[in-house]
Design an enzyme around this catalytic site. Sequence first.
Site, mmCIF file in Angstrom:
data_model
loop_
_atom_site.group_PDB
_atom_site.id
_atom_site.type_symbol
_atom_site.label_atom_id
_atom_site.label_comp_id
_atom_site.label_asym_id
_atom_site.label_seq_id
_atom_site.Cartn_x
_atom_site.Cartn_y
_atom_site.Cartn_z
ATOM 1 C CE LYS A 115 53.277 14.031 41.031
ATOM 2 N NZ LYS A 115 53.221 12.997 39.967
ATOM 3 C CB SER A 164 50.294 10.692 41.184
ATOM 4 O OG SER A 164 51.383 11.034 40.345
ATOM 5 C CB SER A 222 51.098 10.700 37.195
ATOM 6 O OG SER A 222 50.798 9.578 37.993
#
Lengths: 485, 89
Positions: free
Chosen positions: A75, A150, A174
């Site tokens: 990420k 996310s 997330s």
Amino acid sequence: MSLPTTACEIRAAIASGKVSAAEVCRDALARIRDTDGPLSAFLHVDEAGALARAEQLDRERPASAPLLGVPIALKDNICTAGIPTTAGSRVLEHYVPPYSAFVVEQLERAGAVIVGKTNCDEFAMGSSTEHSAFGPTRNPWDLERIPGGSSGGSAVAVAAAMVPLALGSETGGSIRQPAALCGVLGLKPTYGRVSRFGLIAFGSSLDQIGPFARTAADMAALLQAIAGQDARDSTSAADPVPDYAARLDGDLSGLRIGVPRALLTSGVEADVRARFDEGLLALESAGATLVDVTLPHAPLAIPVYYLVANAEASSNLARFDGVRYGTRADDSSLSSMYYKTRGRFGAEVKRRIMIGTFVLSAGYYDAYYVKAQKVRALIRKDYDEAFTTVDAVAVPTAPTAAFKLGERIDDPLQMYLSDVFTAAANLAGLPAISVPCGLTGDRLPAGLQLTGRPFDEALLLRAAHAVQQQIAMPGPMRPRDSGSL
Amino acid sequence: MERIAALARLELTADEIERFAGQLTAILAYADQVQQVDTAGADVAAVPPATAWRSDTPIPSLDRDLVLSQAPAADRAAGHFKVPRVLGS
């Protein structure tokens, strides 16, 4: 010859000399080129760096490296020295960190090959990956739908088989929510299990880095590599790291799983509920016993979360002022530089800074922030009481399957409710896993979530493995040719 | 809205001010349910866990040139970040 696709198979094949790390790396890069166009899981693919690393591994052959030659995506809020790290924000558009996160050092030590950085909601604030400044990521099961967030890019990179493993981060769900919506495994470790050093901070008392994988054995191998104490994160825990793969045998006899049925009566899509119930049956037929539990304060997780997380976010994001890193918008005066540089934050980040600044401001701090922290303690206490009679608590990971792009973008409160079942684990600091439990009638994945005692990730992996043995998940459709991946 | 934005040194567009006013009111109204909770038995020390202390000993830090290379404006020879004039005019 078709190359192996799981991390465990890849490692074994490279260690035994059947394939080279460079072949595996080239295969992953080709998969990304062929697949990612319509999905936009990646913000940056480090082709040259990944290949150089794979070739180095082929020369050095560290045969005992636990992730030898395994391609992994990170990420984009996890700092990688020399590789751009934007956290999905215009404010960090050209940022290249001068250091790597603890987890990156650990992955390098384990022999993994970092192939690129994945898209996310700006500063990890969102539940759909639509709040990325660089455009949304799409769900490989249906390109009209969001992948969750996310950490949507990491979930999609694993779901679409571009890589076997990825890391995401969590503040309120997330990792687990996009894992559920994309049909892969996602784990939030216990707070303190994985060092936050080098993770761009959002809500420091909630943030935790965690793995995505398609199998429990792969996830165990990745968690094994990144867990452990790090002096550079003062909240990192000294608790011993167990062997996470030790009991992935499908046998759950003696295990007691709590089901808080009162939480499931409203707001859960019927199809998601049905898949969840099948997941419970799978746990039972593996030998687990289902027990009713109550978590009276769990319905307060979302309001508490949005007070605590945003308060911490408004403080953490004060560092983006145009002085030390990132972009600077205006040089005419100090004040103008602050306002205009920070004016580049996206709408969701601004909303959260506003909420956080308000709840920390004079006259409101006690009523909102302090009160929320007290309710947070009661949420944890509920779990502690449940864990006197059960080993884990099961709920659906998300109340609905993946929703359509744009559907909730103008309704922040509705978007926040995507995390209604996930935020409690972050507030309580507990480990929680999402395991796929089948497809809805629209052929969209649903997830079953298990929350465990502190530092009992091994039990969650063991239970997830048992569910996966019984509920086979097909791969998503390849967007280009509609063939199965 | 303007007061909070000023506390956060945050520039909002006219459109954002208009949209946020209603949204933030709705979010805070939703969050208000925490006020109704009896928190008499809450032990706030329970979460998050205690922070570990370390000895206050200097250790090597990041390379200064590398850090300054990421700054929007810096004087690398002098070894400092540059900001607009703060004192005087």
